[in-house]
Design a protein around this motif. Structure first.
Motif, short mmCIF file in Angstrom:
data_model
loop_
_atom_site.label_atom_id
_atom_site.label_comp_id
_atom_site.label_asym_id
_atom_site.label_seq_id
_atom_site.Cartn_x
_atom_site.Cartn_y
_atom_site.Cartn_z
N PRO A 164 0.78 -1.24 0.00
CA PRO A 164 0.00 0.00 0.00
C PRO A 164 0.82 1.29 0.00
O PRO A 164 0.31 2.34 -0.38
N LEU A 165 2.07 1.23 0.40
CA LEU A 165 2.92 2.43 0.37
C LEU A 165 3.93 2.37 -0.78
O LEU A 165 4.93 3.05 -0.76
N GLY A 166 3.64 1.53 -1.77
CA GLY A 166 4.52 1.43 -2.93
C GLY A 166 5.73 0.57 -2.68
O GLY A 166 6.74 0.70 -3.35
N GLU A 167 5.64 -0.36 -1.72
CA GLU A 167 6.75 -1.27 -1.46
C GLU A 167 6.65 -2.45 -2.41
O GLU A 167 5.59 -3.04 -2.54
N THR A 168 7.75 -2.78 -3.05
CA THR A 168 7.76 -3.95 -3.92
C THR A 168 7.90 -5.18 -3.04
O THR A 168 8.89 -5.33 -2.33
N LEU A 169 6.90 -6.07 -3.11
CA LEU A 169 6.89 -7.26 -2.27
C LEU A 169 7.40 -8.49 -3.01
O LEU A 169 8.05 -9.34 -2.42
N LEU A 170 7.09 -8.60 -4.28
CA LEU A 170 7.54 -9.71 -5.13
C LEU A 170 7.79 -9.19 -6.53
O LEU A 170 7.10 -8.29 -6.99
N GLN A 171 8.76 -9.79 -7.21
CA GLN A 171 9.06 -9.45 -8.60
C GLN A 171 9.32 -10.72 -9.39
O GLN A 171 9.92 -11.65 -8.87
N THR A 172 8.90 -10.73 -10.65
CA THR A 172 9.29 -11.81 -11.54
C THR A 172 10.73 -11.54 -11.99
O THR A 172 11.21 -10.40 -11.90
N GLY A 188 15.43 -3.63 -11.91
CA GLY A 188 16.41 -3.85 -10.85
C GLY A 188 15.73 -4.48 -9.64
O GLY A 188 14.51 -4.45 -9.51
N GLU A 189 16.53 -5.06 -8.76
CA GLU A 189 16.01 -5.69 -7.55
C GLU A 189 15.43 -4.60 -6.65
O GLU A 189 16.13 -3.69 -6.23
N GLN A 190 14.13 -4.69 -6.37
CA GLN A 190 13.45 -3.65 -5.61
C GLN A 190 12.99 -4.11 -4.23
O GLN A 190 12.31 -3.36 -3.54
N THR A 191 13.33 -5.33 -3.85
CA THR A 191 12.84 -5.84 -2.57
C THR A 191 13.89 -5.78 -1.45
O THR A 191 13.60 -6.18 -0.33
N GLN A 192 15.06 -5.26 -1.72
CA GLN A 192 16.14 -5.30 -0.74
C GLN A 192 16.25 -4.04 0.11
O GLN A 192 17.06 -3.99 1.01
N TYR A 193 15.44 -3.04 -0.14
CA TYR A 193 15.56 -1.77 0.57
C TYR A 193 15.16 -1.90 2.03
O TYR A 193 14.35 -2.73 2.40
N THR A 194 15.73 -1.02 2.87
CA THR A 194 15.41 -1.00 4.29
C THR A 194 14.98 0.41 4.70
O THR A 194 15.11 1.36 3.92
N GLY A 195 14.53 0.54 5.93
CA GLY A 195 14.07 1.84 6.43
C GLY A 195 12.84 2.30 5.66
O GLY A 195 11.93 1.52 5.41
N ASN A 196 12.83 3.55 5.23
CA ASN A 196 11.72 4.08 4.43
C ASN A 196 11.89 3.78 2.94
O ASN A 196 10.96 3.93 2.16
N ALA A 197 13.09 3.36 2.55
CA ALA A 197 13.40 3.17 1.14
C ALA A 197 12.58 2.09 0.41
O ALA A 197 12.49 2.16 -0.81
N PRO A 198 11.96 1.12 1.09
CA PRO A 198 11.10 0.21 0.32
C PRO A 198 9.96 0.94 -0.40
O PRO A 198 9.46 0.47 -1.40
#
Length: 174
Positions: free
Chosen positions: A86-94, A102-112
């Protein structure tokens, strides 16, 4: 409580040992995801092992087992797809989404949050034509405003909006 064994499938056991309490939450959570358990099923698994259920945090997003199966099926194709929270976090990618975006699931803090990255990381705007930046910024602000209205004060969306208000002039202006 040590020695309680839960067998989820042949060769896949969940064991609770008092000296490994911290490990069980991580391993049990990973096994629950691997078994495609719903949040309620995961909670039941933890209760059976003698643990209190984890507090469900709005920042920790759950992908339903059905949607995970759809994504698994798409992973064997060239289809580009990703599941967003709901906040634009990428949860899964093909795999093709990873190749394209690019890999979008590795961010931490607010960056997801894609909204957070849009306003704080210039690389997030590189895929877009400069003439699209203003409209994308307005859309991101509107989506976050809607999330704050939906989730209320003190929610992760309200915290994110407050952080962005104090981090970037563009966000505050819009």
């Amino acid at each position: 409580m040590g020695g309680c064994v839960l067998v989820a499938s042949p060769g896949l056991g969940l064991r609770r040992d008092e000296e490994r309490d911290g490990e069980f939450e991580a391993v049990g959570g990973a096994r629950a995801r691997g078994l495609r358990l719903t949040p309620d099923e995961r909670d039941h698994l933890f209760l059976l092992a003698g643990y209190r259920t984890a507090r469900r945090d709005l920042r920790v997003q759950h992908v339903s087992p059905g949607l995970m199966r759809v994504m698994d099926g798409l992973s064997d194709t060239d289809t580009t797809a990703q599941v967003m929270g709901p906040l634009g976090e990428t949860l899964l990618q093909t795999p093709s989404a990873v190749a394209l975006l690019g890999e979008q699931t590795q961010y931490t803090g607010n960056a997801p949050s894609a909204t957070y990255r849009w306003f704080t990381d210039p690389a997030a705007r590189e895929r877009f034509a400069p003439e699209e930046h203003h409209n994308n910024s307005r859309t991101n602000v509107a989506l976050l405003r809607a999330a704050v209205t939906r989730d209320g004060p003190g929610s992760p969306s309200a915290d994110l909006a407050d952080t962005l208000l104090h981090t970037t002039e563009e966000f505050a202006r819009l």
